[in-house]
Write a protein that holds these residues in place. Structure first.
Motif, short mmCIF file in Angstrom:
data_model
loop_
_atom_site.label_atom_id
_atom_site.label_comp_id
_atom_site.label_asym_id
_atom_site.label_seq_id
_atom_site.Cartn_x
_atom_site.Cartn_y
_atom_site.Cartn_z
N VAL A 161 30.80 26.62 52.24
CA VAL A 161 29.70 27.52 52.57
C VAL A 161 28.76 26.79 53.51
O VAL A 161 28.00 25.90 53.08
CB VAL A 161 28.96 28.00 51.32
CG1 VAL A 161 27.91 29.03 51.69
CG2 VAL A 161 29.94 28.57 50.31
N GLY A 162 28.81 27.14 54.78
CA GLY A 162 27.96 26.45 55.74
C GLY A 162 28.35 24.99 55.87
O GLY A 162 29.51 24.65 56.08
N GLU A 163 27.37 24.13 55.71
CA GLU A 163 27.61 22.69 55.83
C GLU A 163 28.01 22.06 54.52
O GLU A 163 28.32 20.87 54.47
CB GLU A 163 26.36 22.00 56.37
CG GLU A 163 25.96 22.47 57.77
CD GLU A 163 24.72 21.76 58.25
OE1 GLU A 163 24.14 21.00 57.45
OE2 GLU A 163 24.32 21.98 59.41
N GLY A 164 28.00 22.80 53.42
CA GLY A 164 28.37 22.26 52.13
C GLY A 164 29.52 23.04 51.51
O GLY A 164 30.24 23.76 52.20
N SER A 165 29.69 22.87 50.22
CA SER A 165 30.76 23.57 49.50
C SER A 165 30.28 23.86 48.09
O SER A 165 29.31 23.26 47.59
CB SER A 165 32.05 22.74 49.47
OG SER A 165 31.83 21.51 48.77
N ALA A 166 30.95 24.79 47.45
CA ALA A 166 30.61 25.19 46.10
C ALA A 166 31.89 25.40 45.31
O ALA A 166 32.86 25.96 45.82
CB ALA A 166 29.76 26.46 46.10
N GLU A 167 31.87 24.95 44.06
CA GLU A 167 33.01 25.16 43.18
C GLU A 167 32.81 26.46 42.41
O GLU A 167 31.79 26.66 41.76
CB GLU A 167 33.16 23.99 42.21
CG GLU A 167 34.37 24.11 41.31
CD GLU A 167 34.55 22.91 40.39
OE1 GLU A 167 35.15 21.91 40.84
OE2 GLU A 167 34.07 22.99 39.25
N LEU A 168 33.80 27.34 42.50
CA LEU A 168 33.72 28.63 41.84
C LEU A 168 34.75 28.70 40.72
O LEU A 168 35.94 28.43 40.92
CB LEU A 168 34.00 29.77 42.84
CG LEU A 168 32.98 30.00 43.96
CD1 LEU A 168 33.37 31.24 44.75
CD2 LEU A 168 31.58 30.16 43.38
N LYS A 169 34.26 29.04 39.53
CA LYS A 169 35.14 29.35 38.41
C LYS A 169 35.25 30.87 38.32
O LYS A 169 34.27 31.56 38.09
CB LYS A 169 34.57 28.78 37.11
CG LYS A 169 34.47 27.25 37.11
CD LYS A 169 33.92 26.74 35.79
CE LYS A 169 33.84 25.23 35.80
NZ LYS A 169 33.29 24.69 34.52
N MET A 170 36.47 31.36 38.54
CA MET A 170 36.66 32.81 38.67
C MET A 170 37.72 33.29 37.68
O MET A 170 38.52 32.51 37.15
CB MET A 170 37.09 33.14 40.11
CG MET A 170 36.09 32.73 41.17
SD MET A 170 36.75 32.87 42.85
CE MET A 170 37.88 31.47 42.90
N ARG A 171 37.69 34.60 37.44
CA ARG A 171 38.67 35.27 36.60
C ARG A 171 39.32 36.39 37.39
O ARG A 171 38.65 37.14 38.08
CB ARG A 171 38.02 35.85 35.35
CG ARG A 171 37.60 34.81 34.30
CD ARG A 171 37.07 35.51 33.07
NE ARG A 171 35.82 36.24 33.38
CZ ARG A 171 35.34 37.23 32.63
NH1 ARG A 171 36.01 37.65 31.57
NH2 ARG A 171 34.20 37.80 32.95
N VAL A 172 40.63 36.50 37.26
CA VAL A 172 41.37 37.55 37.96
C VAL A 172 41.08 38.90 37.29
O VAL A 172 41.32 39.07 36.10
CB VAL A 172 42.88 37.26 37.94
CG1 VAL A 172 43.65 38.38 38.64
CG2 VAL A 172 43.18 35.92 38.58
N VAL A 173 40.57 39.84 38.09
CA VAL A 173 40.24 41.16 37.54
C VAL A 173 40.99 42.28 38.26
O VAL A 173 40.88 43.45 37.86
CB VAL A 173 38.72 41.43 37.64
CG1 VAL A 173 37.95 40.44 36.78
CG2 VAL A 173 38.25 41.37 39.09
N GLY A 174 41.75 41.96 39.28
CA GLY A 174 42.48 43.00 39.99
C GLY A 174 43.33 42.42 41.10
O GLY A 174 43.20 41.23 41.45
N THR A 175 44.21 43.24 41.65
CA THR A 175 45.11 42.80 42.71
C THR A 175 45.11 43.84 43.83
O THR A 175 44.68 44.99 43.65
CB THR A 175 46.54 42.63 42.18
OG1 THR A 175 47.03 43.88 41.69
CG2 THR A 175 46.59 41.59 41.08
N PHE A 176 45.62 43.42 44.97
CA PHE A 176 45.76 44.31 46.12
C PHE A 176 46.94 43.87 46.95
O PHE A 176 47.36 42.70 46.89
CB PHE A 176 44.48 44.32 46.97
CG PHE A 176 44.05 42.96 47.44
CD1 PHE A 176 44.57 42.40 48.60
CD2 PHE A 176 43.12 42.21 46.71
CE1 PHE A 176 44.18 41.15 49.04
CE2 PHE A 176 42.73 40.96 47.14
CZ PHE A 176 43.25 40.42 48.30
N ARG A 177 47.48 44.80 47.71
CA ARG A 177 48.57 44.49 48.65
C ARG A 177 48.03 44.17 50.03
O ARG A 177 48.54 43.29 50.72
CB ARG A 177 49.56 45.66 48.70
CG ARG A 177 50.40 45.83 47.45
CD ARG A 177 51.42 46.94 47.61
NE ARG A 177 50.79 48.25 47.57
CZ ARG A 177 50.60 48.95 46.45
NH1 ARG A 177 51.00 48.45 45.29
NH2 ARG A 177 50.02 50.13 46.49
#
Length: 327
Positions: A88-104
């Motif tokens: 993100v910009g000049e830095g970074s961020a760690e994201l803990k995410m959960r799968v809630v859906g899919t797409f083609r």
């Protein structure tokens, strides 16, 4: 003025590790409430409607939507956690995410069928990304405009109000440029001229067939008149014959046209880049234009029938039935 809806869209590089594999792609952060108002969507993009996917992101702020091939390839299921690092910009961020859906498919994403694990996109909540990063990175704003909306005037208005607008793009201008390319104009011009010529030849052929057929069958029609057929009965006799001929031609022609469109048009999408093959062609039958052609042939039927009736009324029965007379 001219803006119907607006939504923030952020797209940032992301690294996600699944089953020991390091996947690179983009994290697309969206405003779930506004995204559906500005984005283009088609039913074949995902197994669920766009509203359902946005509701899934609303239930879980850390939710993420992933491409369908990843679900089967890595054995993922709805609710499984994944961790990614977003630049993100000049830095970074760690994201803990959960799968809630899919797409083609996703608007703005052009997957490469030869390299399915490259150029991936993961869709999540933009505010959750900013919250985890601790700051707001530059993002895009998608606008949905009405016919009176002018992109340069809107951009000037935003700058006058103090917004830091780096640049802007007009999708409408890009579409107009593509539609105005000489090769496109030439292709569609050739198709239009060919269609008009085929329609005119069909009309002329049908009309000539009706007249010459009447002249060849003059003796037969004269005999029918001589044995007592009324003018109304003769009109019905000729009308049903023309109607059967037109009806069979229209039915068979329409069926073959629809079949050929659905079989061949999807394979006309040819190119070397992934943008060319995305989005896949969706065959749409222009029934309004087809009904206009039906109306044209209906008018032709009426004109041909009237001409035949005039010729029949002027027919001399004694000459038609005279033995040995050839007309």
């Amino acid at each position: 003025d001219g803006v119907l809806a607006a939504a923030r869209i952020g797209r940032y590089p992301v690294h996600i590790r699944l089953s020991g594999n390091n996947l690179r792609g983009d994290f697309v952060g969206v405003d779930r409430l506004d995204y559906g108002r500005v984005s283009y969507w088609r039913s074949d993009f995902a197994s669920a409607p766009l509203g359902t996917l946005m509701n899934a992101l609303a239930v879980a702020s850390d939710g993420v939507l992933i491409p369908e091939p990843l679900m089967s390839q890595y054995g993922l299921r709805i609710g499984d956690p994944i961790i990614g690092r977003v630049s993100v910009g000049e830095g970074s961020a760690e994201l803990k995410m959960r799968v809630v859906g899919t797409f083609r498919l996703w608007p703005g994403w052009y997957p490469n069928p030869k390299k399915p694990n490259e150029g991936l996109v993961f869709v999540g909540n933009l505010d959750y990304l900013f919250e985890m990063a601790g700051w707001q990175a530059p993002y895009r704003v998608w606008l949905k405009l009405d016919d009176s909306g002018s992109v340069p005037l809107i951009a000037q208005g935003l700058n006058d109000k103090g917004f830091n607008l780096v640049r802007y793009e007009s999708v409408k201008a890009q579409i107009e440029y593509e539609q105005g390319r000489p090769e496109r104009q030439g292709l569609f011009g050739m198709l239009s001229v060919g269609f008009v010529a085929a329609a005119l030849l069909t009309v002329l052929g049908f009309f000539l067939y009706s007249v010459f057929s009447f002249r060849r069958r003059l003796i037969e029609l004269g005999v029918l008149r001589a044995i007592g057929f009324s003018a109304l009965q003769m009109a019905g006799f000729l009308g049903w014959e023309l109607l059967l001929l037109l009806g069979m031609g229209i039915a068979v022609g329409t069926a073959l046209g629809v079949l050929a469109s659905r079989v061949y048009i999807p394979f006309m999408q040819v190119g070397t880049s992934s943008e060319v093959s995305t989005v896949p062609f969706q065959v749409m039958i222009a029934w309004s234009d087809i009904f206009a052609i039906y109306a044209l042939f209906g008018g032709l039927f009426v004109v041909a029938l009237l001409v035949l009736l005039v010729l029949m009324m002027r027919m001399k029965v004694f000459q038609a039935v005279k033995l040995g007379e050839s007309l």
